[in-house]
Design a protein around this motif. Structure first.
Motif, PDB file in Angstrom:
ATOM      1  N   GLN A  86       0.432  -1.265  -0.202  1.00  0.00           N
ATOM      2  CA  GLN A  86      -0.024   0.153  -0.410  1.00  0.00           C
ATOM      3  C   GLN A  86       1.093   1.006  -0.296  1.00  0.00           C
ATOM      4  OE1 GLN A  86      -2.173  -0.779   3.145  1.00  0.00           O
ATOM      5  NE2 GLN A  86      -4.413  -1.102   1.977  1.00  0.00           N
ATOM      6  N   ASP A  87       1.615   0.852   0.686  1.00  0.00           N
ATOM      7  CA  ASP A  87       2.701   2.399   0.881  1.00  0.00           C
ATOM      8  C   ASP A  87       3.901   2.900  -0.699  1.00  0.00           C
ATOM      9  OD1 ASP A  87       2.291   3.171   3.652  1.00  0.00           O
ATOM     10  OD2 ASP A  87       3.530   1.610   4.095  1.00  0.00           O
ATOM     11  N   THR A  88       3.577   1.791  -1.343  1.00  0.00           N
ATOM     12  CA  THR A  88       4.486   1.876  -2.914  1.00  0.00           C
ATOM     13  C   THR A  88       4.152   1.919  -3.952  1.00  0.00           C
ATOM     14  OG1 THR A  88       4.878  -0.554  -2.679  1.00  0.00           O
ATOM     15  CG2 THR A  88       6.992   0.264  -1.519  1.00  0.00           C
ATOM     16  N   PHE A  89       3.106   1.064  -4.157  1.00  0.00           N
ATOM     17  CA  PHE A  89       2.701   0.867  -5.526  1.00  0.00           C
ATOM     18  C   PHE A  89       1.247   0.823  -5.587  1.00  0.00           C
ATOM     19  CE2 PHE A  89       4.274  -4.100  -5.006  1.00  0.00           C
ATOM     20  CZ  PHE A  89       2.723  -4.272  -5.555  1.00  0.00           C
ATOM     21  N   LEU A 146       9.257  -1.912 -10.823  1.00  0.00           N
ATOM     22  CA  LEU A 146      10.426  -2.076 -10.434  1.00  0.00           C
ATOM     23  C   LEU A 146      11.805  -1.525 -10.760  1.00  0.00           C
ATOM     24  CD1 LEU A 146      11.885  -3.403  -7.374  1.00  0.00           C
ATOM     25  CD2 LEU A 146      12.363  -5.337  -9.759  1.00  0.00           C
ATOM     26  N   LEU A 147      11.479  -1.438 -12.584  1.00  0.00           N
ATOM     27  CA  LEU A 147      12.987  -0.211 -13.047  1.00  0.00           C
ATOM     28  C   LEU A 147      12.287   1.483 -12.915  1.00  0.00           C
ATOM     29  CD1 LEU A 147      12.225  -2.565 -16.565  1.00  0.00           C
ATOM     30  CD2 LEU A 147      13.893  -2.584 -14.985  1.00  0.00           C
ATOM     31  N   GLU A 148      11.430   1.475 -12.534  1.00  0.00           N
ATOM     32  CA  GLU A 148      11.560   2.916 -12.418  1.00  0.00           C
ATOM     33  C   GLU A 148      11.400   3.357 -10.853  1.00  0.00           C
ATOM     34  OE1 GLU A 148       7.137   3.497 -13.653  1.00  0.00           O
ATOM     35  OE2 GLU A 148       7.714   3.496 -15.771  1.00  0.00           O
ATOM     36  N   TYR A 149      11.539   2.546  -9.828  1.00  0.00           N
ATOM     37  CA  TYR A 149      11.482   2.560  -8.415  1.00  0.00           C
ATOM     38  C   TYR A 149      12.913   3.610  -8.518  1.00  0.00           C
ATOM     39  CZ  TYR A 149      10.920   2.663  -3.795  1.00  0.00           C
ATOM     40  OH  TYR A 149      10.722   2.371  -2.423  1.00  0.00           O
ATOM     41  N   PRO A 150      12.823   4.603  -7.874  1.00  0.00           N
ATOM     42  CA  PRO A 150      14.233   5.558  -7.522  1.00  0.00           C
ATOM     43  C   PRO A 150      15.192   4.787  -6.611  1.00  0.00           C
ATOM     44  CG  PRO A 150      12.694   6.249  -6.213  1.00  0.00           C
ATOM     45  CD  PRO A 150      11.816   4.986  -7.369  1.00  0.00           C
ATOM     46  N   ILE A 151      16.633   4.631  -7.677  1.00  0.00           N
ATOM     47  CA  ILE A 151      18.048   3.466  -6.301  1.00  0.00           C
ATOM     48  C   ILE A 151      17.872   4.370  -5.650  1.00  0.00           C
ATOM     49  CG2 ILE A 151      19.863   2.525  -6.652  1.00  0.00           C
ATOM     50  CD1 ILE A 151      19.447   1.954 -10.186  1.00  0.00           C
ATOM     51  N   SER A 152      17.985   3.733  -3.828  1.00  0.00           N
ATOM     52  CA  SER A 152      18.484   4.176  -3.207  1.00  0.00           C
ATOM     53  C   SER A 152      20.363   4.503  -2.991  1.00  0.00           C
ATOM     54  CB  SER A 152      18.074   3.747  -1.543  1.00  0.00           C
ATOM     55  OG  SER A 152      17.574   2.645  -1.649  1.00  0.00           O
TER      56      SER A 152
END
Length: 89
Positions: free
Chosen positions: A50-53, A83-89
């Motif tokens: 719920q918090d992510t997508f 996942l490919l769009e998720y920012p790399i931290s």
């Protein structure tokens, strides 16, 4: 002395047949996932989902009665893209 001859054409044929069998198994997957299956497939808790997508407008979902359902193929495609769009931290 031992001599081994390999028929490459036959090996390729066997490989293609086996790959075809495996593709059929994958394509025979569920039509819909429920929340338990979504959690299992993503290895995420419900809160993390719920918090992510979950509220992403591209994420297709329908609530039927009191239960959420997600189309399996579209959900899988969305998750890979997300996942490919998720920012790399």
């Amino acid at each position: 002395m031992l001599t081994i001859q390999i028929d490459e054409a036959e090996i390729m044929k066997l490989c293609r047949e086996r790959i075809g069998e495996l593709v059929k198994v994958v394509e025979g997957d569920n039509v819909f996932w429920d929340t338990a299956e979504l959690k299992k497939r993503t290895c995420m808790s419900w809160n993390t989902i719920q918090d992510t997508f979950f509220f992403d407008s591209r994420f297709i979902k329908r609530k039927v009665g009191g239960k959420w359902y997600f189309p399996a193929r579209e959900t899988r495609e969305f998750l890979v893209q997300w996942l490919l769009e998720y920012p790399i931290s």
